[in-house]
Design a protein around this motif. Structure first.
Motif, PDB file in Angstrom:
ATOM      1  N   LYS A   1       0.815  -1.217   0.000  1.00 16.49           N
ATOM      2  CA  LYS A   1       0.000   0.000   0.000  1.00 16.49           C
ATOM      3  C   LYS A   1       0.850   1.269   0.000  1.00 16.49           C
ATOM      4  O   LYS A   1       0.388   2.327  -0.437  1.00 16.49           O
ATOM      5  CB  LYS A   1      -0.944   0.004   1.194  1.00 16.49           C
ATOM      6  N   ASP A   2       2.094   1.189   0.506  1.00 17.71           N
ATOM      7  CA  ASP A   2       2.963   2.361   0.522  1.00 17.71           C
ATOM      8  C   ASP A   2       3.823   2.463  -0.733  1.00 17.71           C
ATOM      9  O   ASP A   2       4.602   3.407  -0.873  1.00 17.71           O
ATOM     10  CB  ASP A   2       3.861   2.321   1.758  1.00 17.71           C
ATOM     11  N   HIS A   3       3.710   1.512  -1.616  1.00 18.35           N
ATOM     12  CA  HIS A   3       4.472   1.500  -2.864  1.00 18.35           C
ATOM     13  C   HIS A   3       3.596   2.118  -3.952  1.00 18.35           C
ATOM     14  O   HIS A   3       2.606   1.524  -4.366  1.00 18.35           O
ATOM     15  CB  HIS A   3       4.848   0.050  -3.206  1.00 18.35           C
ATOM     16  N   GLN A   4       3.942   3.307  -4.407  1.00 15.92           N
ATOM     17  CA  GLN A   4       3.047   3.978  -5.329  1.00 15.92           C
ATOM     18  C   GLN A   4       3.777   4.982  -6.212  1.00 15.92           C
ATOM     19  O   GLN A   4       4.872   5.448  -5.900  1.00 15.92           O
ATOM     20  CB  GLN A   4       1.919   4.679  -4.581  1.00 15.92           C
TER      21      GLN A   4
ATOM     22  N   ASP B   1       6.057  11.679  -8.311  1.00 18.28           N
ATOM     23  CA  ASP B   1       6.703  11.105  -7.130  1.00 18.28           C
ATOM     24  C   ASP B   1       6.600   9.589  -7.209  1.00 18.28           C
ATOM     25  O   ASP B   1       5.538   9.051  -7.547  1.00 18.28           O
ATOM     26  CB  ASP B   1       6.020  11.569  -5.837  1.00 18.28           C
ATOM     27  N   TYR B   2       7.692   8.934  -6.891  1.00 24.10           N
ATOM     28  CA  TYR B   2       7.691   7.481  -6.824  1.00 24.10           C
ATOM     29  C   TYR B   2       8.169   7.086  -5.436  1.00 24.10           C
ATOM     30  O   TYR B   2       9.256   7.479  -4.998  1.00 24.10           O
ATOM     31  CB  TYR B   2       8.614   6.889  -7.885  1.00 24.10           C
ATOM     32  N   THR B   3       7.337   6.347  -4.725  1.00 27.12           N
ATOM     33  CA  THR B   3       7.656   5.909  -3.365  1.00 27.12           C
ATOM     34  C   THR B   3       7.829   4.404  -3.363  1.00 27.12           C
ATOM     35  O   THR B   3       6.914   3.669  -3.751  1.00 27.12           O
ATOM     36  CB  THR B   3       6.537   6.313  -2.393  1.00 27.12           C
ATOM     37  N   TRP B   4       8.994   3.963  -2.912  1.00 27.21           N
ATOM     38  CA  TRP B   4       9.334   2.537  -2.934  1.00 27.21           C
ATOM     39  C   TRP B   4       9.736   2.087  -1.529  1.00 27.21           C
ATOM     40  O   TRP B   4      10.799   2.451  -1.040  1.00 27.21           O
ATOM     41  CB  TRP B   4      10.480   2.280  -3.919  1.00 27.21           C
ATOM     42  N   PRO B   5       8.903   1.304  -0.855  1.00 25.52           N
ATOM     43  CA  PRO B   5       9.299   0.741   0.434  1.00 25.52           C
ATOM     44  C   PRO B   5      10.275  -0.420   0.215  1.00 25.52           C
ATOM     45  O   PRO B   5       9.865  -1.540  -0.065  1.00 25.52           O
ATOM     46  CB  PRO B   5       7.977   0.269   1.045  1.00 25.52           C
ATOM     47  N   ILE B   6      11.545  -0.125   0.330  1.00 23.44           N
ATOM     48  CA  ILE B   6      12.570  -1.132   0.052  1.00 23.44           C
ATOM     49  C   ILE B   6      12.437  -2.301   1.022  1.00 23.44           C
ATOM     50  O   ILE B   6      12.523  -3.472   0.639  1.00 23.44           O
ATOM     51  CB  ILE B   6      13.970  -0.495   0.164  1.00 23.44           C
ATOM     52  N   THR B   7      12.233  -1.967   2.279  1.00 22.05           N
ATOM     53  CA  THR B   7      11.948  -2.940   3.322  1.00 22.05           C
ATOM     54  C   THR B   7      10.784  -2.386   4.138  1.00 22.05           C
ATOM     55  O   THR B   7      10.393  -1.223   3.948  1.00 22.05           O
ATOM     56  CB  THR B   7      13.169  -3.174   4.233  1.00 22.05           C
ATOM     57  N   PRO B   8      10.217  -3.147   5.063  1.00 23.56           N
ATOM     58  CA  PRO B   8       9.139  -2.595   5.883  1.00 23.56           C
ATOM     59  C   PRO B   8       9.533  -1.345   6.661  1.00 23.56           C
ATOM     60  O   PRO B   8       8.666  -0.577   7.072  1.00 23.56           O
ATOM     61  CB  PRO B   8       8.791  -3.757   6.823  1.00 23.56           C
ATOM     62  N   LYS B   9      10.826  -1.122   6.845  1.00 24.48           N
ATOM     63  CA  LYS B   9      11.263   0.025   7.634  1.00 24.48           C
ATOM     64  C   LYS B   9      12.171   0.988   6.873  1.00 24.48           C
ATOM     65  O   LYS B   9      12.714   1.915   7.466  1.00 24.48           O
ATOM     66  CB  LYS B   9      11.977  -0.463   8.897  1.00 24.48           C
ATOM     67  N   ALA B  10      12.332   0.794   5.581  1.00 25.13           N
ATOM     68  CA  ALA B  10      13.169   1.674   4.770  1.00 25.13           C
ATOM     69  C   ALA B  10      12.413   2.060   3.507  1.00 25.13           C
ATOM     70  O   ALA B  10      11.866   1.196   2.817  1.00 25.13           O
ATOM     71  CB  ALA B  10      14.491   1.004   4.420  1.00 25.13           C
ATOM     72  N   THR B  11      12.381   3.345   3.205  1.00 26.57           N
ATOM     73  CA  THR B  11      11.622   3.840   2.063  1.00 26.57           C
ATOM     74  C   THR B  11      12.476   4.811   1.262  1.00 26.57           C
ATOM     75  O   THR B  11      13.139   5.690   1.819  1.00 26.57           O
ATOM     76  CB  THR B  11      10.342   4.556   2.521  1.00 26.57           C
ATOM     77  N   LEU B  12      12.436   4.638  -0.047  1.00 31.63           N
ATOM     78  CA  LEU B  12      13.096   5.557  -0.963  1.00 31.63           C
ATOM     79  C   LEU B  12      12.030   6.314  -1.736  1.00 31.63           C
ATOM     80  O   LEU B  12      11.080   5.721  -2.249  1.00 31.63           O
ATOM     81  CB  LEU B  12      13.999   4.790  -1.941  1.00 31.63           C
TER      82      LEU B  12
ATOM     83  N   PHE C   1      15.601   9.409   1.483  1.00 33.36           N
ATOM     84  CA  PHE C   1      15.673   8.039   1.996  1.00 33.36           C
ATOM     85  C   PHE C   1      15.314   8.067   3.472  1.00 33.36           C
ATOM     86  O   PHE C   1      15.878   8.851   4.251  1.00 33.36           O
ATOM     87  CB  PHE C   1      17.077   7.454   1.813  1.00 33.36           C
ATOM     88  N   SER C   2      14.343   7.232   3.850  1.00 32.93           N
ATOM     89  CA  SER C   2      13.886   7.166   5.239  1.00 32.93           C
ATOM     90  C   SER C   2      14.156   5.773   5.796  1.00 32.93           C
ATOM     91  O   SER C   2      13.906   4.776   5.119  1.00 32.93           O
ATOM     92  CB  SER C   2      12.390   7.475   5.337  1.00 32.93           C
ATOM     93  N   GLN C   3      14.624   5.741   7.010  1.00 34.50           N
ATOM     94  CA  GLN C   3      14.914   4.478   7.692  1.00 34.50           C
ATOM     95  C   GLN C   3      14.367   4.561   9.113  1.00 34.50           C
ATOM     96  O   GLN C   3      14.590   5.551   9.819  1.00 34.50           O
ATOM     97  CB  GLN C   3      16.424   4.231   7.734  1.00 34.50           C
ATOM     98  N   LYS C   4      13.610   3.543   9.506  1.00 31.64           N
ATOM     99  CA  LYS C   4      13.043   3.518  10.848  1.00 31.64           C
ATOM    100  C   LYS C   4      13.408   2.222  11.540  1.00 31.64           C
ATOM    101  O   LYS C   4      13.454   1.154  10.925  1.00 31.64           O
ATOM    102  CB  LYS C   4      11.514   3.646  10.784  1.00 31.64           C
ATOM    103  N   THR C   5      13.678   2.350  12.815  1.00 27.80           N
ATOM    104  CA  THR C   5      13.811   1.188  13.684  1.00 27.80           C
ATOM    105  C   THR C   5      12.814   1.371  14.818  1.00 27.80           C
ATOM    106  O   THR C   5      12.003   2.305  14.804  1.00 27.80           O
ATOM    107  CB  THR C   5      15.243   1.060  14.225  1.00 27.80           C
ATOM    108  N   ASP C   6      12.877   0.504  15.801  1.00 27.74           N
ATOM    109  CA  ASP C   6      11.938   0.642  16.916  1.00 27.74           C
ATOM    110  C   ASP C   6      12.140   1.951  17.671  1.00 27.74           C
ATOM    111  O   ASP C   6      11.181   2.514  18.217  1.00 27.74           O
ATOM    112  CB  ASP C   6      12.109  -0.540  17.880  1.00 27.74           C
ATOM    113  N   LEU C   7      13.368   2.453  17.689  1.00 31.09           N
ATOM    114  CA  LEU C   7      13.658   3.663  18.449  1.00 31.09           C
ATOM    115  C   LEU C   7      14.097   4.833  17.586  1.00 31.09           C
ATOM    116  O   LEU C   7      13.863   5.987  17.946  1.00 31.09           O
ATOM    117  CB  LEU C   7      14.741   3.372  19.499  1.00 31.09           C
ATOM    118  N   TRP C   8      14.761   4.559  16.453  1.00 26.44           N
ATOM    119  CA  TRP C   8      15.362   5.622  15.663  1.00 26.44           C
ATOM    120  C   TRP C   8      14.618   5.815  14.345  1.00 26.44           C
ATOM    121  O   TRP C   8      14.052   4.888  13.786  1.00 26.44           O
ATOM    122  CB  TRP C   8      16.832   5.313  15.365  1.00 26.44           C
ATOM    123  N   GLY C   9      14.646   7.051  13.869  1.00 31.08           N
ATOM    124  CA  GLY C   9      14.124   7.375  12.556  1.00 31.08           C
ATOM    125  C   GLY C   9      15.061   8.357  11.884  1.00 31.08           C
ATOM    126  O   GLY C   9      15.673   9.216  12.537  1.00 31.08           O
TER     127      GLY C   9
END
Length: 808
Positions: free
Chosen positions: A401-404, A451-462, A512-520
């Motif tokens: 759903k976040d890949h668009q 705009d092209y949004t690609w969730p590379i992993t569940p916690k990383a988006t380009l 480029f966005s990267q999220k972990t349980d504590l860091w973003g």
């Protein structure tokens, strides 16, 4: 050559946008041609909703293989909810039923036997995402402030809407945002703010931002995003930040809408209406608004001029009024091609008429107390403007759903014309004047964006994007002096001007966005190729400007709890000169204080950094931060004086501007009675220029506060106060400005209607004072709005409103 380049770039962008869709269509067609369905049975049924068992029109029914969920066939139900799936090969299947606003339903173990010709699935019931009601209801509102990684999201609730007629009224209630004396937004008390509407430049809706904001009805707005250190995704312009005004996108089935009527003193009236309809895949919305406005003001100016051999003194005092009316219309439609592809198109039209008049007394003294020159200048002017905007948007969603992929486009064209008549009265024959100024402006612009949004992993988006914006502006200012002997007006070529302006901006960005349980973390870079063409037609002077800019951004967050976090943001901003700042036309409407543009302006680059903490919950929260803004080539207005005591104001690159301080915003519910939100800051501002001999440094403070109080019998009261403290400006200081508004509202007709009474500028304190001190002059000036605004507003909402949306 420029047109060829424009067409090539446009064609390339459109090819990038449309290729994925065309490829999908081509592949689907080829597959269909090569693998026709074998003859088989039919599946029939009817889709209804719970608990009313009303038919669900245009639901999407997909037939999936039971073993691997592969898509076999699909149809859309008709207006009565009935569907037929033909040529179904014998086997076992899963039926998937989807529709916007409803929970997805899976029907397992759908079996088609070899000998079956018809399988009747009967009535299939799906459940709304949130129970639909046949009347407007009130529910708990969203938290007013939501702190995202690179912006603050301010949700527009029913309290703010009940006391706001247009977007200008809303902006004054947003933390950290205020309006200057002309109605232009400021962030942290500073201008140079980029205003977007649904992510698109606001100048697509017209050339005058205050008029645009006054035209947009408040009840069309869902939220306002405020970015003091924007990421590279957003416009690189705007030294003070970016404000993105997000309009409501109706996902409500059926018909709903509202109307609003506001009657005020001094001919300040407003009326608006909006309606939305959605059935199945198709939705349409329309809105219309109009208002009349009236404002009176007074001003004084006192200046000692030191540049001549003997000091002269200028004293000005006067008053005036601005009156106008505008209208705004909007029609849009959206259509879901299928589950993953949707389009949206719309047309906006606005028009504005304004009338101005002023009466200004000028007295010049060479000896204290002895007036050597005295004249009164009367001005009567009028103007008319219009703007037409077309937009088309396309959205493609992928399996995630976040890949668009999104594509947006806007084309805008408009114009304005006006005339002003000046009469200068004096007992001194040489000071008597009759003058006329005729103005004509035509503009057009094209905006393309993907705009092209690609969730590379569940916690990383380009996220990557391309932007292109082309605009042109032709401005003619013709000035005439009346010949007292012949009685006719004669053209004055010395102060008349014909000005042509074109610009083209090509931008690419990546975040480029990267999220972990504590860091973003979100890091980005924006690259802009900017081309500017200036043609001073009246003096046969033409030149071009080209530069390449890099705008990096970085945001890092660290969660401390379920709703609290620390945040560190950095962004580089660029303020490119606006067409009005560049236009060398000399405005002599006030002959002792003339204004002109500066075609030699260079861009201003600002470094912005912010470190903060936030903790927002449904009941309230706060977000303190430390901030810093630094620019070493700031664009600001500079005033110089000649030997005759006439001042010239124009924008220039003066030198260094530096500000830093502490800020916090907050919101808090106190029981069921009181709701508060606001912001405050303490900061130091410095303006330093060796060339202009400027060195101003001062500490200041400012803040605003909104209070909403629940009273018995469905009454609610509100109060708003804002104070912008004194601050350093080029060549001097500006004193503080205090504004106070209040209102009271009552819900009627089972909360479908609201009646409210509002007063703006209760104490008539909207006044602006400044002191300028240089080696050549010392000046004190004062401007005040002299009429408070009082209005009575009735608002009515109708139709089916989903309980999952904001009831406002």
């Amino acid at each position: 050559m420029k047109n060829i380049r424009f067409l090539n770039v446009t064609a390339l962008i459109l090819l990038v946008y449309t290729f994925p869709t065309l490829s999908t269509i081509s592949i689907a067609s080829a597959t269909s041609a090569k693998t026709p369905h074998a003859d088989g049975g039919k599946l029939v049924g009817k889709i209804v909703e719970s608990p009313t068992h009303a038919a669900v029109s245009f639901a999407t029914i997909a037939l999936l293989m039971s073993k691997d969920s592969a898509l076999v066939n699909g149809v859309v139900s008709d207006e009565n909810g009935i569907f037929t799936l033909a040529n179904v090969t014998p086997g076992k299947y899963i039926l998937r039923v989807t529709n916007m606003g409803y929970q997805t339903l899976f029907v397992p173990n759908v079996s088609v036997a070899t000998e079956a010709n018809l399988v009747d699935l009967g009535t299939i019931t799906i459940t709304p995402e949130a129970q639909k009601l046949n009347e407007v209801i009130v529910r708990g509102e969203k938290s007013m402030i939501v702190d995202d990684i690179d912006k603050k999201i301010v949700n527009i609730g029913k309290d703010m809407l009940a006391t706001s007629n247009n977007v200008s009224d809303l902006l004054e209630k947003v933390p950290a945002v205020s309006l200057d004396e002309n109605g232009n937004p400021q962030v942290r008390g500073k201008g140079n703010v980029v205003v977007l509407i649904d992510g698109k430049p606001s100048n697509l809706y017209g050339s005058d931002l205050p008029t645009i904001l006054q035209s947009f009805p408040a009840n069309l707005i869902e939220r306002i995003d405020v970015m003091t250190t924007p990421s590279a995704k957003y416009e690189g312009e705007g030294a003070s930040g970016v404000i993105d005004i997000i309009t409501k996108k109706s996902k409500i089935r059926g018909t709903n809408g509202g109307m609003r009527l506001s009657l005020g003193n001094k001919n300040n009236h407003n009326a608006s209406g909006n309606v939305s309809y959605r059935a199945g895949k198709f939705g349409v919305n329309a809105s219309l608004s109009g208002n009349t406005r009236g404002m009176t003001w007074k001003r004084t100016l006192s200046r000692d001029n030191f540049i001549s051999e003997s000091t002269s003194h200028l004293e000005q005092s006067g008053e005036g009024a601005n009156k106008g009316k505008n209208a705004f219309g909007r029609v849009g439609m959206n259509y879901d091609l299928n589950e993953k592809n949707s389009i949206e198109a719309g047309v906006n039209y606005s028009m504005d008429n304004n009338r101005t008049n002023s009466n200004l007394l000028n007295e010049t003294s060479l000896t204290p107390g002895v007036v050597s020159e005295r004249f009164r200048r009367l001005n009567n002017g009028s103007g008319n403007g219009h703007n037409l905007n077309f937009n088309f948007d396309y959205r493609k969603k992928f399996d995630d759903k976040d890949h668009q992929l999104t594509f947006t486009s806007s084309y805008s064209l408009g114009g304005s014309d006006g005339e002003s008549y000046y009469v200068q009265e004096s007992v001194i024959d040489s000071l008597m004047r009759n003058q006329q100024n005729l103005r004509d402006n035509n503009r057009k612009s094209l905006f393309l964006n993907t705009d092209y949004t690609w969730p590379i992993t569940p916690k990383a988006t380009l996220e990557v994007g391309l932007r292109s914006r082309m605009s042109s502006n032709d401005n003619t200012n013709s000035f005439y002096n009346k010949n007292r002997e012949t009685g006719g007006y004669e053209f004055d070529q010395n102060i008349s001007n014909v000005f042509g302006y074109n610009d083209a901006t090509y931008t690419g960005f990546m975040t480029f966005s990267q999220k972990t349980d504590l860091w973003g973390m979100r890091a980005g870079l924006r690259v802009t190729d900017y081309n500017q063409s200036i043609d001073q037609i009246s003096i046969n002077r033409e030149f071009k400007v080209h530069f390449l800019t890099l705008v990096p951004s970085l945001a890092v967050t660290r969660k401390l709890g379920e709703s609290s976090q620390l945040k560190l943001n950095y962004s580089r901003r660029v303020q490119r000169p606006e067409a009005d700042w560049l236009n060398p036309f000399t405005d002599v409407s006030d002959p002792r204080n003339v204004r002109a543009g500066n075609p030699n302006l260079r861009p201003e680059f600002t470094h912005k950094a912010e470190m903060g903490y936030s903790n927002y919950e449904a009941s309230g929260g706060w977000g303190p931060s430390l901030f810093m803004d630094y620019s070493n080539n700031a664009i600001t207005q500079i005033r110089t004086i000649d030997a005759s005591g006439i001042s010239l104001s124009r924008y220039d690159n003066v030198g260094r501007e530096f500000s830093y301080g502490f800020e916090t915003d907050f919101s808090q519910k106190i029981g069921d009675i009181l709701k508060l939100n606001g912001s405050g800051r303490v900061f130091r501002s410095e303006v330093v220029s060796t060339v202009a001999q400027i060195d101003n440094r001062t500490w200041s403070y400012s803040g605003n506060l909104n209070a909403f109080i629940t009273l018995p019998a469905d009454f609610r009261a509100s109060a708003y106060v804002n104070y912008e403290g004194p601050r350093a400006i080029a060549q001097g200081t500006r004193e503080g400005v205090f504004i106070a508004n209040m209102g009271i509202r009552k819900d009627l007709l089972e909360k479908k209607a609201t009646i409210s009474f509002n007063v703006q500028d209760i104490f008539l304190s909207r006044s602006y004072k400044s002191q300028l001190n240089t080696a050549t002059y010392a000046q004190n000036s004062y401007w005040q709005q002299t009429n408070r605004l009082v209005n009575l507003t009735f608002q009515y909402r109708f139709g089916k409103i989903s309980a999952s949306g904001d009831d406002a």
